[in-house]
Structures are given as structure tokens and as C-alpha cells.
Scaffold this motif. Structure first.
Motif, PDB file in Angstrom:
ATOM      1  N   LYS A 123       0.190   5.622   0.319  1.00 56.59           N
ATOM      2  CA  LYS A 123      -0.656   6.815   0.388  1.00 56.59           C
ATOM      3  C   LYS A 123       0.185   8.060   0.225  1.00 56.59           C
ATOM      4  O   LYS A 123       1.326   8.118   0.692  1.00 56.59           O
ATOM      5  N   GLU A 171       0.842  -1.199   0.000  1.00 55.43           N
ATOM      6  CA  GLU A 171       0.000   0.000   0.000  1.00 55.43           C
ATOM      7  C   GLU A 171       0.872   1.242   0.000  1.00 55.43           C
ATOM      8  O   GLU A 171       1.971   1.251   0.549  1.00 55.43           O
ATOM      9  N   ASN A 207      -3.427  -0.024  -3.430  1.00 56.60           N
ATOM     10  CA  ASN A 207      -4.497  -0.496  -2.554  1.00 56.60           C
ATOM     11  C   ASN A 207      -4.347  -1.949  -2.114  1.00 56.60           C
ATOM     12  O   ASN A 207      -5.337  -2.628  -1.874  1.00 56.60           O
ATOM     13  N   GLY A 253      -0.638  11.612   1.452  1.00 53.28           N
ATOM     14  CA  GLY A 253      -1.678  12.339   2.183  1.00 53.28           C
ATOM     15  C   GLY A 253      -2.904  11.460   2.316  1.00 53.28           C
ATOM     16  O   GLY A 253      -2.826  10.321   2.779  1.00 53.28           O
ATOM     17  N   ASN A 254      -4.038  11.964   1.848  1.00 49.56           N
ATOM     18  CA  ASN A 254      -5.282  11.180   1.891  1.00 49.56           C
ATOM     19  C   ASN A 254      -5.507  10.380   0.609  1.00 49.56           C
ATOM     20  O   ASN A 254      -6.503   9.664   0.500  1.00 49.56           O
ATOM     21  N   ASN A 255      -4.582  10.534  -0.332  1.00 50.88           N
ATOM     22  CA  ASN A 255      -4.737   9.852  -1.624  1.00 50.88           C
ATOM     23  C   ASN A 255      -4.065   8.483  -1.584  1.00 50.88           C
ATOM     24  O   ASN A 255      -2.843   8.386  -1.499  1.00 50.88           O
ATOM     25  N   LYS A 256      -4.853   7.435  -1.653  1.00 47.91           N
ATOM     26  CA  LYS A 256      -4.319   6.070  -1.621  1.00 47.91           C
ATOM     27  C   LYS A 256      -4.054   5.621  -3.054  1.00 47.91           C
ATOM     28  O   LYS A 256      -4.978   5.413  -3.838  1.00 47.91           O
ATOM     29  N   THR A 290       3.464   2.564   2.626  1.00 49.51           N
ATOM     30  CA  THR A 290       2.767   2.853   3.879  1.00 49.51           C
ATOM     31  C   THR A 290       2.125   1.598   4.450  1.00 49.51           C
ATOM     32  O   THR A 290       1.524   1.649   5.520  1.00 49.51           O
TER      33      THR A 290
END
Length: 276
Positions: free
Chosen positions: A10, A8, A18, A12-15, A54
Motif C-alpha cells: 500500500k 501486498e 493485492n 497510503g490508502n492506495n493498494k 505491507t
């Protein structure tokens, strides 16, 4: 050689990734395709921790290189990287570009060995004769390291027919020549695997062939390669497996014939209908 487990990433908030899982074996030639922004280049850059994942694990030769306790630079020596925009140093000649990494790494190793020997010599002062430690062997010198690196660089330049460009600067080369130099620069470290991030996308169409020919010759030599590419013909001809990534997931993985002639996932069918 490489086990990617639930990877995974990321920003910031953008993944972007996945939960990617894939196994890469020695000698594999894997082409990674997918739409722009799907996570292909991020996946590649995470494989040698140019981007810190991450989540998940990357097991390279039995070692989890995402573990912060691991010295990633030791493992990067065995992972070559070829970039879209060459990333050659314009203030160094072609041969200096090729020699830079092997000379630096070997000189650093030599420096560490000498430092350890100095510590051994110091501690030996306080030990009895039968308890003194032996010095670590030193079989080379900086001059030898540079000489051997130069010889290797010239041999690599001969391989791509650019030995006459050894002492020129990258700015004088064509795009195709720059990318071929970038590829052999990665070979100078004797890597176990080479990662290619869209190696032909910045080239004029007539220069693409000369770069792909070099990559084909590496494939014939048994080099393990992971290639993010838009060259579908190359993927069909050279890859032994093709991955389709979209929205940070591997939606399909198959041998080229099956992948292109009998796609299963609806998103892959849609993608291929637009690019083939």
C-alpha cells in the motif's frame, strides 16, 4: 529460489499489490507484462525490498526477507537489479561503476573480520593458553580486492565489446551502451537472480536489440531472471513463463505459447488485442 506468498503493498490508502503469490525456481526466465499502473514495477521492487511490503512473505533461499530482523543487504548481494534509466554514477568512470559494489562489500567484510580479530586478541589477554580463541583467517587485502574487481570488470566489458570504454564516463555512452554496462554491473556481484525493470523502455528502437541480445545470452547461461517488459516478442522467445498483472493481481500465468496463443482471462485477451 523465491516463494512469494500473498504479497501486498500500500502507498497510503492506495493498494497497489493485492495478494500476489508465485514461485520462482532456479533458472526461470519470467516475463511480467501488464498495463501501466498495474503494479508490475512495485512487485519487482518488493522482491528485493527496495519497497517494503505491507503484507505477505518473500522467501528467498529459505529466508523470509520481509522479516525486519533479517539483514536485507546480505540477501541483496545475490539479487541484481537493472533499472529503466540505467542509474549509473555519472561522476565515476564505466569501470569504477562496475567495481563499486564488489569492492565496497568485500572491503566491508574485510573490515568486520579485522574488527572481530581485534576483539579476539583483546579477550585472549585474559584467557589461559589452552582457552585462547584462534583468529579468523584473512586471505586478502584492500589492494587485492581492488585488483581482482578490476580484472573481473574488464572481463565483463570484453563480454559486451566495450573494453575500450572502461575509463570513459557514462555521459559519453549511447543509451544501449549504458544499459549493457548496467547489466554487467549487476553481474559483477555474481547474483543468483537479476531483476529487470523495463530495461529497454528508455532506449531508442535501434538500441533495443543490443540489450535484448545480452539478456538472451544470460538466459542461455542459465541466469534466473524476472523481467518487467513491454517487449512481447522477447517474452515469447526467451521466457519459460509469462505473468500478466493487472490491478495488483496475477490474473494469468502460463508458458509463452499458451499465454499468447490461448489466453484464458478476459482482461488478458483485451490487453493482447491492443498490444499484438
Amino acid at each position: 529460489m523465491i516463494d512469494v506468498i500473498n504479497l501486498e503493498k500500500k502507498f497510503g490508502n492506495n493498494k497497489v499489490l493485492n495478494g500476489i503469490s508465485v514461485t520462482i525456481n532456479k533458472g526461470d526466465i519470467i516475463c511480467v507484462i501488464g498495463p501501466s499502473g498495474s503494479g508490475k514495477s512495485t512487485f519487482l521492487r518488493c522482491l528485493n525490498c527496495m519497497e517494503d511490503p505491507t503484507g505477505g512473505q518473500i522467501i528467498f533461499n529459505g529466508v523470509d526477507i520481509t522479516d525486519f530482523k533479517v539483514d536485507i543487504n546480505i540477501h541483496r548481494r545475490k539479487m541484481g537489479m537493472v533499472f529503466q534509466h540505467f542509474n549509473l554514477f555519472n561522476n565515476k568512470t564505466v569501470i569504477q561503476n562496475i567495481m563499486l559494489a564488489p569492492v565496497y562489500v568485500q572491503c566491508q567484510d574485510l573490515k568486520k573480520t579485522k574488527h572481530k580479530n581485534n576483539l579476539i586478541k583483546f579477550t585472549n589477554i585474559f584467557k589461559s593458553a589452552n582457552k585462547k580463541k584462534e583468529l579468523l583467517p584473512i586471505t586478502t587485502s584492500k589492494a587485492q580486492i581492488k585488483q581482482e574487481a578490476r580484472e573481473q570488470a574488464l572481463n565483463l566489458l570484453k563480454r559486451i565489446g566495450l573494453e575500450d570504454k572502461a575509463d570513459v564516463y557514462p555521459s559519453t555512452l549511447s543509451g544501449g551502451q549504458k544499459q549493457r554496462v548496467a547489466i554487467i554491473r549487476s553481474l559483477a556481484m555474481n547474483p543468483e537472480v537479476i531483476l529487470f525493470d523495463e530495461p529497454t523502455s528508455a532506449l531508442d528502437p535501434e538500441m533495443v536489440g543490443e540489450v535484448l541480445d545480452l539478456m538472451k545470452s544470460l538466459a542461455q547461461d542459465g541466469m534466473t531472471m524476472i523481467i518487467v517488459t513491454h517487449e512481447m516478442g522477447f517474452a515469447k522467445e526467451v521466457a519459460n513463463r509469462v505473468l500478466f498483472i493487472d490491478e495488483g493481481l496475477i490474473l494469468e500465468s502460463a508458458a509463452p505459447k499458451e499465454f499468447f496463443e490461448n489466453p484464458k482471462h478476459p482482461r488478458l485477451k483485451e490487453f493482447l488485442s491492443k498490444v499484438l
